[in-house]
Write a protein that holds these residues in place. Structure first.
Motif, PDB file in Angstrom:
ATOM      1  N   TRP A 101       0.848  -1.125   0.005  1.00  0.00           N
ATOM      2  CA  TRP A 101       0.148   0.076   0.033  1.00  0.00           C
ATOM      3  C   TRP A 101       0.829   1.361   0.173  1.00  0.00           C
ATOM      4  O   TRP A 101       0.689   2.107  -0.836  1.00  0.00           O
TER       5      TRP A 101
ATOM      6  N   LEU B 233      -6.073  -5.918   3.642  1.00  0.00           N
ATOM      7  CA  LEU B 233      -5.100  -5.417   2.872  1.00  0.00           C
ATOM      8  C   LEU B 233      -5.288  -6.174   1.517  1.00  0.00           C
ATOM      9  O   LEU B 233      -4.706  -5.393   0.293  1.00  0.00           O
TER      10      LEU B 233
ATOM     11  N   LEU C 144      -7.016  -3.286  -1.662  1.00  0.00           N
ATOM     12  CA  LEU C 144      -5.757  -2.849  -2.240  1.00  0.00           C
ATOM     13  C   LEU C 144      -5.881  -1.807  -3.316  1.00  0.00           C
ATOM     14  O   LEU C 144      -6.840  -1.958  -4.331  1.00  0.00           O
TER      15      LEU C 144
END
Length: 294
Positions: free
Chosen positions: A208, A242, A246
């Motif tokens: 990220w 996550l 994304l």
């Protein structure tokens, strides 16, 4: 008619006490029979071989509460001094051993709520909390001593979901990702991660960060809209977010052209006029005059 105090139960008549010599060491019970404000707790809970002392005490407290009482982590943390992390761990213990169940239900209006069901017998038949169960007939005869509860079969924990991997594995980038994960517990005590879970999640956070997402935006995406009672597996929830949330790579930007070179000022050898050039010599006008003279 005034109520009279109930006579105390003699120590030698306690149902869980073995005969004991008057002068030997060990525990001696001096009990008074309760007539109001008491809760029946089974020895399978109070003497459970695998539960922690905090989990046993918390289960006794929950079983003593009336129907509809709030038993989420925030409410229990405000009631007891142990802190959210230890209380969350104790609740997970009680769930693993069958003393608590959590069910999500839709109430009128469409809102989804979480209901916590306290079981005073882990092996008892499950039923809906709002649906009365039919009383069972017990055969006549002497009371039977309940058998000790069987230890639940321990299964290996489920592996964490895979997380995105960064294109660049620079140590500074992974260090920033690790620091961000370690700091999550300051925003929510339920997000206290182990060193192993942090190492698994750090590449996903780095993926990220290398996409020009600020640390504040990453932290907001990981901590927003957590369950009121806290996630059962914090690391698994973070790994899922996550991977599924994304963001795309940033738009391509062509590199900017380098600035033009700016030479220092020189003094012309012919007219003493200042001009810019890499080194000493003559200005453009003086060089033109020399070419015309030639």
């Amino acid at each position: 008619m005034p109520m009279h105090a109930q006579p105390p139960i003699a120590g030698n008549n306690h149902p869980n006490r073995h005969p004991q010599a008057p002068h030997s060491g060990g525990l001696i019970h001096h009990n008074t029979r309760h007539t109001t404000r008491f809760t029946v707790i089974g020895n399978h809970l109070t003497q459970h071989p695998d539960l922690s002392l905090l989990a046993i005490g918390l289960a006794c407290h929950i079983q003593s509460l009336p129907k509809g009482a709030r038993v989420d982590i925030k409410t229990l943390t405000a009631r007891f001094p142990e802190g959210a992390t230890r209380i969350a761990a104790a609740l997970r213990e009680l769930e693993a051993h069958g003393y608590l169940r959590r069910e999500r239900a839709r109430i009128p209006g469409g809102r989804i709520v979480t209901r916590t069901i306290s079981c005073n017998q882990p092996a008892a038949r499950r039923h809906h909390p709002d649906r009365p169960s039919r009383p069972t007939r017990r055969p006549a005869g002497p009371a039977l001593v309940p058998a000790p509860a069987k230890r639940p079969h321990r299964t290996a924990p489920k592996p964490l979901p895979a997380v995105p991997q960064p294109a660049c594995t620079a140590p500074a980038l992974l260090r920033a990702a690790t620091d961000l994960l370690a700091d999550l517990r300051r925003h929510d005590p339920c997000l206290l991660l182990s060193e192993k879970d942090t190492a698994h999640l750090a590449p996903g956070v780095a993926a990220w960060l290398e996409r020009d997402v600020s640390p504040t935006a990453v932290r907001q995406a990981l901590t927003a809209d957590l369950p009121p009672e806290g996630p059962r597996r914090p690391a698994a929830l973070l790994a899922h977010r996550l991977a599924t949330q994304l963001p795309p790579p940033p738009p391509f930007r062509a590199p900017a052209a380098p600035p033009a070179a700016r030479h220092p000022l020189q003094t012309c050898d012919g007219c003493d006029r200042a001009f810019r050039a890499p080194g000493p010599g003559r200005c453009r006008d003086c060089r033109s005059d020399l070419l015309e003279a030639a």
